[in-house]
Design a protein around this motif. Structure first.
Motif, PDB file in Angstrom:
ATOM      1  N   LEU A  85      17.174  31.444  68.252  1.00 29.17           N
ATOM      2  CA  LEU A  85      18.446  31.461  67.527  1.00 29.17           C
ATOM      3  C   LEU A  85      19.577  30.722  68.242  1.00 29.17           C
ATOM      4  O   LEU A  85      20.366  30.042  67.573  1.00 29.17           O
ATOM      5  CB  LEU A  85      18.849  32.898  67.203  1.00 29.17           C
ATOM      6  N   PRO A  86      19.725  30.780  69.574  1.00 31.17           N
ATOM      7  CA  PRO A  86      20.773  29.965  70.201  1.00 31.17           C
ATOM      8  C   PRO A  86      20.594  28.470  69.945  1.00 31.17           C
ATOM      9  O   PRO A  86      21.571  27.749  69.695  1.00 31.17           O
ATOM     10  CB  PRO A  86      20.645  30.314  71.689  1.00 31.17           C
ATOM     11  N   ALA A  87      19.348  27.990  69.979  1.00 39.12           N
ATOM     12  CA  ALA A  87      19.094  26.572  69.708  1.00 39.12           C
ATOM     13  C   ALA A  87      19.362  26.253  68.240  1.00 39.12           C
ATOM     14  O   ALA A  87      19.950  25.205  67.916  1.00 39.12           O
ATOM     15  CB  ALA A  87      17.658  26.210  70.072  1.00 39.12           C
ATOM     16  N   ILE A  88      18.944  27.135  67.349  1.00 38.87           N
ATOM     17  CA  ILE A  88      19.226  26.954  65.922  1.00 38.87           C
ATOM     18  C   ILE A  88      20.729  26.926  65.684  1.00 38.87           C
ATOM     19  O   ILE A  88      21.240  26.106  64.909  1.00 38.87           O
ATOM     20  CB  ILE A  88      18.547  28.074  65.108  1.00 38.87           C
ATOM     21  N   LEU A  89      21.450  27.806  66.366  1.00 39.14           N
ATOM     22  CA  LEU A  89      22.908  27.835  66.236  1.00 39.14           C
ATOM     23  C   LEU A  89      23.528  26.518  66.687  1.00 39.14           C
ATOM     24  O   LEU A  89      24.433  25.984  66.025  1.00 39.14           O
ATOM     25  CB  LEU A  89      23.478  28.986  67.066  1.00 39.14           C
ATOM     26  N   ASP A  90      23.059  25.975  67.798  1.00 44.14           N
ATOM     27  CA  ASP A  90      23.599  24.703  68.300  1.00 44.14           C
ATOM     28  C   ASP A  90      23.366  23.578  67.291  1.00 44.14           C
ATOM     29  O   ASP A  90      24.251  22.747  67.050  1.00 44.14           O
ATOM     30  CB  ASP A  90      22.957  24.341  69.633  1.00 44.14           C
ATOM     31  N   ILE A  91      22.166  23.520  66.720  1.00 42.80           N
ATOM     32  CA  ILE A  91      21.854  22.501  65.722  1.00 42.80           C
ATOM     33  C   ILE A  91      22.767  22.660  64.510  1.00 42.80           C
ATOM     34  O   ILE A  91      23.323  21.680  63.990  1.00 42.80           O
ATOM     35  CB  ILE A  91      20.375  22.596  65.313  1.00 42.80           C
ATOM     36  N   TYR A  92      22.933  23.887  64.068  1.00 37.05           N
ATOM     37  CA  TYR A  92      23.749  24.186  62.894  1.00 37.05           C
ATOM     38  C   TYR A  92      25.208  23.811  63.144  1.00 37.05           C
ATOM     39  O   TYR A  92      25.836  23.110  62.333  1.00 37.05           O
ATOM     40  CB  TYR A  92      23.614  25.671  62.575  1.00 37.05           C
ATOM     41  N   ASN A  93      25.751  24.245  64.272  1.00 32.67           N
ATOM     42  CA  ASN A  93      27.174  24.006  64.544  1.00 32.67           C
ATOM     43  C   ASN A  93      27.484  22.531  64.784  1.00 32.67           C
ATOM     44  O   ASN A  93      28.582  22.067  64.473  1.00 32.67           O
ATOM     45  CB  ASN A  93      27.634  24.858  65.726  1.00 32.67           C
ATOM     46  N   THR A 121      13.530  24.117  71.349  1.00 30.02           N
ATOM     47  CA  THR A 121      13.544  24.138  69.890  1.00 30.02           C
ATOM     48  C   THR A 121      14.541  23.087  69.419  1.00 30.02           C
ATOM     49  O   THR A 121      15.723  23.150  69.770  1.00 30.02           O
ATOM     50  CB  THR A 121      13.949  25.528  69.381  1.00 30.02           C
ATOM     51  N   ILE A 122      14.057  22.124  68.610  1.00 34.57           N
ATOM     52  CA  ILE A 122      14.933  21.004  68.277  1.00 34.57           C
ATOM     53  C   ILE A 122      15.062  20.777  66.761  1.00 34.57           C
ATOM     54  O   ILE A 122      15.764  19.851  66.341  1.00 34.57           O
ATOM     55  CB  ILE A 122      14.475  19.710  68.982  1.00 34.57           C
ATOM     56  N   ALA A 123      14.453  21.619  65.945  1.00 35.03           N
ATOM     57  CA  ALA A 123      14.599  21.499  64.496  1.00 35.03           C
ATOM     58  C   ALA A 123      14.141  22.794  63.854  1.00 35.03           C
ATOM     59  O   ALA A 123      13.365  23.552  64.442  1.00 35.03           O
ATOM     60  CB  ALA A 123      13.780  20.329  63.957  1.00 35.03           C
ATOM     61  N   TYR A 124      14.629  23.036  62.642  1.00 36.07           N
ATOM     62  CA  TYR A 124      14.150  24.205  61.901  1.00 36.07           C
ATOM     63  C   TYR A 124      14.218  23.939  60.411  1.00 36.07           C
ATOM     64  O   TYR A 124      14.965  23.085  59.934  1.00 36.07           O
ATOM     65  CB  TYR A 124      14.930  25.469  62.264  1.00 36.07           C
ATOM     66  N   CYS A 125      13.414  24.689  59.673  1.00 40.14           N
ATOM     67  CA  CYS A 125      13.374  24.602  58.217  1.00 40.14           C
ATOM     68  C   CYS A 125      13.186  26.017  57.680  1.00 40.14           C
ATOM     69  O   CYS A 125      12.433  26.809  58.260  1.00 40.14           O
ATOM     70  CB  CYS A 125      12.221  23.702  57.776  1.00 40.14           C
ATOM     71  N   SER A 126      13.863  26.321  56.585  1.00 41.15           N
ATOM     72  CA  SER A 126      13.793  27.674  56.039  1.00 41.15           C
ATOM     73  C   SER A 126      13.886  27.647  54.523  1.00 41.15           C
ATOM     74  O   SER A 126      14.366  26.687  53.918  1.00 41.15           O
ATOM     75  CB  SER A 126      14.927  28.535  56.607  1.00 41.15           C
ATOM     76  N   ILE A 180      16.038  25.435  49.985  1.00 41.60           N
ATOM     77  CA  ILE A 180      15.520  24.980  51.265  1.00 41.60           C
ATOM     78  C   ILE A 180      16.638  24.462  52.153  1.00 41.60           C
ATOM     79  O   ILE A 180      17.615  23.866  51.675  1.00 41.60           O
ATOM     80  CB  ILE A 180      14.446  23.887  51.060  1.00 41.60           C
ATOM     81  N   SER A 181      16.509  24.700  53.458  1.00 40.32           N
ATOM     82  CA  SER A 181      17.404  24.146  54.472  1.00 40.32           C
ATOM     83  C   SER A 181      16.544  23.500  55.547  1.00 40.32           C
ATOM     84  O   SER A 181      15.513  24.059  55.944  1.00 40.32           O
ATOM     85  CB  SER A 181      18.265  25.242  55.102  1.00 40.32           C
ATOM     86  N   LEU A 182      16.977  22.329  56.033  1.00 38.48           N
ATOM     87  CA  LEU A 182      16.219  21.610  57.044  1.00 38.48           C
ATOM     88  C   LEU A 182      17.205  20.859  57.935  1.00 38.48           C
ATOM     89  O   LEU A 182      17.970  20.027  57.446  1.00 38.48           O
ATOM     90  CB  LEU A 182      15.239  20.633  56.382  1.00 38.48           C
ATOM     91  N   TYR A 183      17.201  21.175  59.226  1.00 38.85           N
ATOM     92  CA  TYR A 183      18.127  20.544  60.168  1.00 38.85           C
ATOM     93  C   TYR A 183      17.380  20.158  61.441  1.00 38.85           C
ATOM     94  O   TYR A 183      16.552  20.916  61.946  1.00 38.85           O
ATOM     95  CB  TYR A 183      19.283  21.487  60.505  1.00 38.85           C
ATOM     96  N   ILE A 184      17.704  18.981  61.945  1.00 38.85           N
ATOM     97  CA  ILE A 184      17.059  18.429  63.131  1.00 38.85           C
ATOM     98  C   ILE A 184      18.128  18.046  64.148  1.00 38.85           C
ATOM     99  O   ILE A 184      19.161  17.459  63.775  1.00 38.85           O
ATOM    100  CB  ILE A 184      16.213  17.191  62.767  1.00 38.85           C
ATOM    101  N   HIS A 185      17.902  18.366  65.409  1.00 42.49           N
ATOM    102  CA  HIS A 185      18.848  17.991  66.461  1.00 42.49           C
ATOM    103  C   HIS A 185      19.086  16.484  66.430  1.00 42.49           C
ATOM    104  O   HIS A 185      18.144  15.698  66.239  1.00 42.49           O
ATOM    105  CB  HIS A 185      18.295  18.407  67.822  1.00 42.49           C
ATOM    106  N   LYS A 186      20.322  16.093  66.606  1.00 38.72           N
ATOM    107  CA  LYS A 186      20.688  14.676  66.466  1.00 38.72           C
ATOM    108  C   LYS A 186      19.904  13.767  67.412  1.00 38.72           C
ATOM    109  O   LYS A 186      19.708  12.581  67.117  1.00 38.72           O
ATOM    110  CB  LYS A 186      22.188  14.494  66.685  1.00 38.72           C
ATOM    111  N   SER A 187      19.435  14.281  68.534  1.00 39.93           N
ATOM    112  CA  SER A 187      18.678  13.471  69.488  1.00 39.93           C
ATOM    113  C   SER A 187      17.225  13.257  69.070  1.00 39.93           C
ATOM    114  O   SER A 187      16.492  12.514  69.735  1.00 39.93           O
ATOM    115  CB  SER A 187      18.709  14.110  70.877  1.00 39.93           C
ATOM    116  N   HIS A 188      16.815  13.910  67.985  1.00 39.27           N
ATOM    117  CA  HIS A 188      15.414  13.832  67.565  1.00 39.27           C
ATOM    118  C   HIS A 188      15.273  13.324  66.129  1.00 39.27           C
ATOM    119  O   HIS A 188      14.232  13.539  65.499  1.00 39.27           O
ATOM    120  CB  HIS A 188      14.751  15.195  67.730  1.00 39.27           C
ATOM    121  N   HIS A 189      16.323  12.679  65.623  1.00 36.85           N
ATOM    122  CA  HIS A 189      16.210  12.062  64.305  1.00 36.85           C
ATOM    123  C   HIS A 189      15.245  10.880  64.363  1.00 36.85           C
ATOM    124  O   HIS A 189      14.988  10.304  65.417  1.00 36.85           O
ATOM    125  CB  HIS A 189      17.586  11.575  63.836  1.00 36.85           C
TER     126      HIS A 189
END
Length: 202
Positions: free
Chosen positions: A20-28, A73-78, A94-103
């Motif tokens: 969740l901390p990594a997911i939060l960072d990606i989200y924010n 953890t660098i991406a998530y989908c839900s 659906i939601s899908l977010y990927i850390h900007k460094s891993h696009h």
């Protein structure tokens, strides 16, 4: 030039509290720097904790991509509730977010394909993607996976000094509906604790 298989670099698994901390960072990061989320301020960890708890309780999936070399953890989908009234229960957003460094590593395709497979096993009827109209990358990704435009709302958001349009894209699945004795539709809950990438535990 042959592209590297993303699964050589990343593994896919169900999310845990520790993600969740990594997911939060990606989200924010998306909140602060993109029009993908219609928020102005970062959210606290408690928000993601509540979201994760609700997802598990309702039987919706949250999967993550983990970089094998760093175990980050660098991406998530839900999937989640599309609308709260019960007759909508066979549709999910659906939601899908990927850390900007891993696009541009092929992760979007991997995660979206897997989530479509999961939705089929859950016997959902439709997946809805809500996408800001200026997000060409997301629109292209969903289009390649046979999502089609269902409707467009104009000037419904305002961020970074601009009015924003939002498009809703849908994918209709072919799984037969599951209906209980009272005639109420039900989906198969995501198999938390038993999920493996590409496998079936339903």
């Amino acid at each position: 030039m042959t592209k590297t298989d993303p699964l050589e670099r990343y593994s896919i698994r169900e999310a845990t509290e520790e993600d969740l901390p990594a997911i939060l960072d990606i989200y924010n990061e998306q909140v602060l720097n993109s029009t993908a989320l219609f928020l102005y301020d970062p959210i606290p960890l408690q928000d993601r904790q509540s979201w994760f708890s609700d997802s598990k309780q309702l039987g919706y999936p949250v999967i993550v991509a983990v970089e094998k070399s760093t175990e980050q953890t660098i991406a998530y989908c839900s999937l989640g509730v599309f609308r709260s009234k019960p007759a909508y229960c066979l549709s999910a957003e659906i939601s899908l977010y990927i850390h900007k460094s891993h696009h541009r590593q092929g992760l979007g395709k991997v995660l979206l394909s897997e989530m479509i497979r999961i939705a089929q096993e859950m016997r959902l009827r439709s997946i809805i993607a809500s996408v800001t109209a200026d997000n060409a990358a997301s629109l292209g990704l969903f289009g390649k996976h046979k999502f089609v435009l269902a409707g467009k709302f104009h000037d419904v958001g305002y961020k970074f000094g601009c009015f924003l349009d939002v498009e809703f894209h849908e994918l209709i699945l072919d799984a037969a509906p599951k209906v209980n004795a009272q005639g109420v539709p039900e989906y198969n809950p995501f198999p938390w604790g038993r999920y493996t990438y590409g496998g079936s535990a339903l």
